[in-house]
Design a protein around this motif. Sequence first.
Motif, PDB file in Angstrom:
ATOM      1  N   TRP A   1      -9.182 -10.912 -30.505  1.00 36.58           N
ATOM      2  CA  TRP A   1      -8.205 -10.881 -29.413  1.00 36.58           C
ATOM      3  C   TRP A   1      -7.178  -9.779 -29.648  1.00 36.58           C
ATOM      4  N   CYS A   2      -6.574  -9.313 -28.554  1.00 36.22           N
ATOM      5  CA  CYS A   2      -5.500  -8.318 -28.663  1.00 36.22           C
ATOM      6  C   CYS A   2      -4.381  -8.847 -29.553  1.00 36.22           C
ATOM      7  N   ALA A   3      -4.007 -10.092 -29.332  1.00 34.29           N
ATOM      8  CA  ALA A   3      -2.990 -10.766 -30.150  1.00 34.29           C
ATOM      9  C   ALA A   3      -3.053 -12.250 -29.825  1.00 34.29           C
ATOM     10  N   VAL A   4      -2.615 -13.073 -30.758  1.00 29.04           N
ATOM     11  CA  VAL A   4      -2.497 -14.517 -30.518  1.00 29.04           C
ATOM     12  C   VAL A   4      -1.139 -14.956 -31.039  1.00 29.04           C
ATOM     13  N   ARG A   5      -0.378 -15.631 -30.185  1.00 26.06           N
ATOM     14  CA  ARG A   5       0.950 -16.094 -30.566  1.00 26.06           C
ATOM     15  C   ARG A   5       1.052 -17.608 -30.376  1.00 26.06           C
ATOM     16  N   PRO A   6       1.581 -18.334 -31.369  1.00 28.59           N
ATOM     17  CA  PRO A   6       1.811 -19.765 -31.171  1.00 28.59           C
ATOM     18  C   PRO A   6       3.021 -20.003 -30.294  1.00 28.59           C
ATOM     19  N   ALA A   7       2.999 -21.128 -29.575  1.00 31.17           N
ATOM     20  CA  ALA A   7       4.146 -21.542 -28.771  1.00 31.17           C
ATOM     21  C   ALA A   7       4.160 -23.063 -28.732  1.00 31.17           C
ATOM     22  N   PHE A   8       5.313 -23.628 -28.343  1.00 28.03           N
ATOM     23  CA  PHE A   8       5.490 -25.070 -28.441  1.00 28.03           C
ATOM     24  C   PHE A   8       6.215 -25.600 -27.213  1.00 28.03           C
ATOM     25  N   ALA A   9       5.767 -26.762 -26.748  1.00 34.12           N
ATOM     26  CA  ALA A   9       6.370 -27.362 -25.560  1.00 34.12           C
ATOM     27  C   ALA A   9       7.637 -28.133 -25.886  1.00 34.12           C
ATOM     28  N   SER A  10       7.824 -28.506 -27.147  1.00 32.10           N
ATOM     29  CA  SER A  10       9.017 -29.257 -27.545  1.00 32.10           C
ATOM     30  C   SER A  10       9.267 -29.065 -29.030  1.00 32.10           C
ATOM     31  N   ALA A  11      10.476 -29.369 -29.452  1.00 35.98           N
ATOM     32  CA  ALA A  11      10.867 -29.477 -30.867  1.00 35.98           C
ATOM     33  C   ALA A  11      10.888 -28.161 -31.634  1.00 35.98           C
ATOM     34  N   SER A  12      10.115 -27.169 -31.212  1.00 35.26           N
ATOM     35  CA  SER A  12      10.012 -25.912 -31.947  1.00 35.26           C
ATOM     36  C   SER A  12      10.039 -24.740 -30.974  1.00 35.26           C
ATOM     37  N   LEU A  13      10.236 -23.572 -31.517  1.00 36.77           N
ATOM     38  CA  LEU A  13      10.233 -22.337 -30.727  1.00 36.77           C
ATOM     39  C   LEU A  13       9.189 -21.390 -31.299  1.00 36.77           C
ATOM     40  N   PRO A  14       8.664 -20.443 -30.473  1.00 34.90           N
ATOM     41  CA  PRO A  14       9.070 -20.127 -29.100  1.00 34.90           C
ATOM     42  C   PRO A  14       8.421 -21.045 -28.070  1.00 34.90           C
ATOM     43  N   ARG A  15       8.974 -21.046 -26.870  1.00 30.20           N
ATOM     44  CA  ARG A  15       8.362 -21.729 -25.741  1.00 30.20           C
ATOM     45  C   ARG A  15       7.227 -20.864 -25.173  1.00 30.20           C
ATOM     46  N   THR A  16       6.396 -21.493 -24.378  1.00 34.95           N
ATOM     47  CA  THR A  16       5.235 -20.795 -23.820  1.00 34.95           C
ATOM     48  C   THR A  16       5.646 -19.541 -23.054  1.00 34.95           C
ATOM     49  N   GLU A  17       6.651 -19.659 -22.185  1.00 29.79           N
ATOM     50  CA  GLU A  17       7.049 -18.522 -21.358  1.00 29.79           C
ATOM     51  C   GLU A  17       7.550 -17.351 -22.202  1.00 29.79           C
ATOM     52  N   ASP A  18       8.214 -17.649 -23.326  1.00 28.21           N
ATOM     53  CA  ASP A  18       8.700 -16.579 -24.198  1.00 28.21           C
ATOM     54  C   ASP A  18       7.545 -15.869 -24.897  1.00 28.21           C
ATOM     55  N   ALA A  19       6.537 -16.636 -25.307  1.00 32.18           N
ATOM     56  CA  ALA A  19       5.365 -16.032 -25.941  1.00 32.18           C
ATOM     57  C   ALA A  19       4.583 -15.181 -24.946  1.00 32.18           C
ATOM     58  N   VAL A  20       4.513 -15.630 -23.690  1.00 35.35           N
ATOM     59  CA  VAL A  20       3.850 -14.829 -22.657  1.00 35.35           C
ATOM     60  C   VAL A  20       4.549 -13.482 -22.515  1.00 35.35           C
ATOM     61  N   ARG A  21       5.870 -13.504 -22.452  1.00 30.74           N
ATOM     62  CA  ARG A  21       6.626 -12.250 -22.288  1.00 30.74           C
ATOM     63  C   ARG A  21       6.481 -11.353 -23.510  1.00 30.74           C
ATOM     64  N   GLU A  22       6.414 -11.951 -24.678  1.00 27.00           N
ATOM     65  CA  GLU A  22       6.234 -11.157 -25.898  1.00 27.00           C
ATOM     66  C   GLU A  22       4.891 -10.417 -25.875  1.00 27.00           C
ATOM     67  N   LEU A  23       3.857 -11.079 -25.422  1.00 24.09           N
ATOM     68  CA  LEU A  23       2.545 -10.437 -25.358  1.00 24.09           C
ATOM     69  C   LEU A  23       2.514  -9.343 -24.297  1.00 24.09           C
ATOM     70  N   ARG A  24       3.237  -9.552 -23.189  1.00 24.23           N
ATOM     71  CA  ARG A  24       3.361  -8.493 -22.182  1.00 24.23           C
ATOM     72  C   ARG A  24       4.017  -7.257 -22.809  1.00 24.23           C
ATOM     73  N   ALA A  25       5.112  -7.513 -23.533  1.00 23.08           N
ATOM     74  CA  ALA A  25       5.852  -6.403 -24.139  1.00 23.08           C
ATOM     75  C   ALA A  25       5.027  -5.698 -25.208  1.00 23.08           C
ATOM     76  N   LEU A  26       4.121  -6.428 -25.818  1.00 24.74           N
ATOM     77  CA  LEU A  26       3.261  -5.859 -26.851  1.00 24.74           C
ATOM     78  C   LEU A  26       2.232  -4.905 -26.267  1.00 24.74           C
ATOM     79  N   GLY A  27       1.982  -5.026 -24.961  1.00 25.40           N
ATOM     80  CA  GLY A  27       1.063  -4.114 -24.303  1.00 25.40           C
ATOM     81  C   GLY A  27      -0.324  -4.672 -24.035  1.00 25.40           C
ATOM     82  N   CYS A  28      -0.509  -5.981 -24.205  1.00 24.67           N
ATOM     83  CA  CYS A  28      -1.806  -6.579 -23.892  1.00 24.67           C
ATOM     84  C   CYS A  28      -2.064  -6.432 -22.388  1.00 24.67           C
ATOM     85  N   GLU A  29      -3.280  -6.081 -22.042  1.00 24.45           N
ATOM     86  CA  GLU A  29      -3.624  -5.841 -20.642  1.00 24.45           C
ATOM     87  C   GLU A  29      -3.490  -7.101 -19.798  1.00 24.45           C
ATOM     88  N   ARG A  30      -3.879  -8.232 -20.370  1.00 29.84           N
ATOM     89  CA  ARG A  30      -3.716  -9.520 -19.694  1.00 29.84           C
ATOM     90  C   ARG A  30      -3.262 -10.546 -20.716  1.00 29.84           C
TER      91      ARG A  30
END
Length: 245
Positions: free
Chosen positions: A158-187
């Motif tokens: 994969w271009c990259a894989v980032r963990p995310a968490f719905a509760s109790a821990s960070l990052p949240r899903t939306e933050d990980a999505v934005r991080e992958l966008r900023a990293l330059g992944c095509e999708r």
Amino acid sequence: MPRPVLLVIAHGSRDPRHAATVHALVRRVRALRPGVRVQTGFLDFNIPSVSGVLESLAAEGVRDVVALPLLLTRAFHAKSDIPAVLSEAPARLRIRQAEVLGPSPLLTAALERRLYEAGLSPADKSSTGVVLASAGSTDPEAIAVIAEIAREWRRTGWCAVRPAFASASLPRTEDAVRELRALGCERVAVAPYVLAPGFLPDRIARGAAEADILSDVLGASPEVARVLLQRYDAARTPALTAIGA
């Protein structure tokens, strides 16, 4: 000598989709191993309760039970809640607590298959960033396991894989999505590392609003059923200490 009864212990939820998914998974396990009796018990919200199932099994004359936590990481429920319930089981029962389901290469395979079912193809891997979205935990061991799964999965192409968490821990899903966008992944794709629908999976889905792909929960996939049986087989070995033996 009869095989131990397999007692699948699910968390339970007010969301009816949770119990429906658990029961579908158990049906698949029964189909894979028709010689094993499989029962389901819930810790909360749903019936039958774990204690109720154990009492019924003891009343029938059952002796051996493998209690299998329907959990992906070894956190509070596996370390505290479930042992506490099992310790109060009828004395005649010999109960072995199996390991939780994850991590397992089969579960990673199920995650990947769900992504392909959602519209990706193997040719998309190198240009796609994946958010490995789990429920979350305050347990450092559980968080470390999720991070390691993400690292190992990234190595499969994969271009990259980032963990995310719905509760109790960070990052949240939306933050990980934005991080992958900023990293330059095509999708960007979000892969929920959860077993059944419910409150936290719905939160993951909301956090995936800016992603290109959102796959389904693991659910009653054949890979999950096979992991259940692997854990059951391992717990049947005499090397493990039995609760109440």
